[in-house]
Scaffold this active site. Structure first.
Site, short mmCIF file in Angstrom:
data_model
loop_
_atom_site.label_atom_id
_atom_site.label_comp_id
_atom_site.label_asym_id
_atom_site.label_seq_id
_atom_site.Cartn_x
_atom_site.Cartn_y
_atom_site.Cartn_z
N GLY A 97 -42.95 7.91 30.84
CA GLY A 97 -43.30 9.07 29.87
C GLY A 97 -42.67 8.41 28.69
CB SER B 255 -38.24 8.00 27.69
OG SER B 255 -39.22 7.01 28.52
CE LYS C 295 -45.82 2.96 26.72
NZ LYS C 295 -44.73 2.32 25.93
CG ASP D 129 -45.12 6.20 27.15
OD1 ASP D 129 -44.24 6.22 26.20
OD2 ASP D 129 -44.89 5.57 28.30
CB THR E 151 -45.91 3.91 22.49
OG1 THR E 151 -45.12 4.53 23.57
CG2 THR E 151 -45.63 2.26 22.20
CB SER F 128 -42.90 1.71 19.50
OG SER F 128 -43.78 1.14 19.91
#
Length: 339
Positions: free
Chosen positions: A138, A140, A193, A246, A250, A256
């Site tokens: 997720g 995070s 992703k 996510d 990101t 990221s």
């Protein structure tokens, strides 16, 4: 209820989760590969290089002994790079499930093994058949979890009972945990992703603006969903925390590493130069080839993933890649509608 937990991996995410679990009242042991690393972690009470400012309590133990990290633990939190998962799980295997103990492995690694096209939970099961495996994923960032900023994730498991045990273990007033039976969908969303985030970063680095980035995110989740559903994942998963959730975080955040690497590539650096500058594992680079192989295997159209591969590995420029995406054959946005 207090649990004995081993965190396998001491990078930024491993330390952030050890911090969370320790704050939740659990007994936590963190494994790192070398004694020199353990000495440094112990002296700082955390990872000064990858997660500065986050200090773990004195109750958290650090070790380079896999036996100490695994034996007697109720939950094992696997947080190593995808390229190291198989090797690490082989090290864990001799100490798993001794004396009939059913240990839960919580996979927190996002990726696809290029040689086998396995998601990480399948790699774990390949090395430890019959293991109780689940996946946590997720939006995070470790940096925010380490600051106790509100975070929401999802745990996927084959068994609802397993999912609830993990949910109860990780849940806190700053870390909300949902559960789901769609492990495959969660892992496909988590891995792919990172590839789309590389593309979004390239767009930023090349100076393409918000319009192009929004299009990459939107069409990116369409590609992820098409492949994930062809493989057996559920649409709701890709519309949820481990899919669009996510992907957005990101593609949008400088936390990221995939986006930061993409920005550098968009500015003209090679992927190796970008990874060297980011100084962290850029999972999207390793997942890109596997994603394209899966797209071909399942006969799914994934032009963004294909474009990222051409830029990373075939010498295509970011400008050429963007132009190729823009001048593709005209089509409907919703391929399910015959119009």
């Amino acid at each position: 209820m207090q649990k004995e937990i081993g965190v396998i991996g001491a990078g930024s995410w491993g330390i952030a989760l050890a911090y969370l679990l320790s704050n939740n009242g659990h007994n936590v042991t963190v494994w790192s590969r070398s004694q020199a690393s353990v000495d440094k972690l112990s002296a700082y009470r955390g990872n000064e290089d990858k997660l500065p400012g986050v200090k773990l309590s004195d109750s958290v133990k650090f070790t380079c002994s896999m036996e100490e990290a695994v034996s007697g633990k109720e939950i094992l939190v696997l947080v190593v790079p995808s390229t190291s998962v198989r090797e690490t799980v082989r090290l864990m295997a001799p100490y798993m499930n001794k004396e009939g103990q059913d240990q839960i492995i919580v996979n927190c690694t996002k990726g696809i093994e290029e040689s086998t096209l396995m998601v990480m939970s399948d790699v774990i099961l390949d090395e430890i058949p019959g293991a109780t495996v689940c996946v946590l994923s997720g939006p995070s960032h470790a940096e925010e979890v380490g600051k106790n900023l509100p975070t929401t994730i999802v745990v996927g498991a084959f068994s609802k009972d397993t999912a609830k045990v993990v949910q109860n273990t990780f849940m806190s007033d700053v870390f909300r945990v949902y559960i789901s039976p769609d492990m495959l969908g969660i892992e496909i969303g988590a891995a792919l992703k990172n590839v789309v985030a590389l593309a979004a970063g390239m767009a930023d680095g090349y100076g393409l603006g918000d319009n192009a980035k929004a299009a990459l995110i939107t069409r990116g989740i369409a590609e992820i969903s098409r492949l994930g559903m062809a493989m057996g994942g559920k649409f709701e998963t890709f519309a949820g925390l481990s899919g669009i959730g996510d992907l957005v975080v990101t593609c949008a955040s400088m936390h990221s590493r995939n986006r930061r690497a993409g920005i550098l590539i968009g500015q003209g650096k090679t992927y190796q130069e970008a990874m060297d500058e980011v100084k962290m594992v850029v999972e999207g680079v390793y997942s890109a080839k596997a994603a394209l192989k899966l797209a071909r295997q399942y006969e799914v159209d994934m032009p963004i993933v294909q474009g990222v591969n051409e830029i990373l590995f075939e010498g295509k420029s970011v400008g050429e890649g963007i132009k190729d995406l823009m001048v593709r054959e005209k089509r409907n946005e919703n391929s399910q509608v015959d119009w």
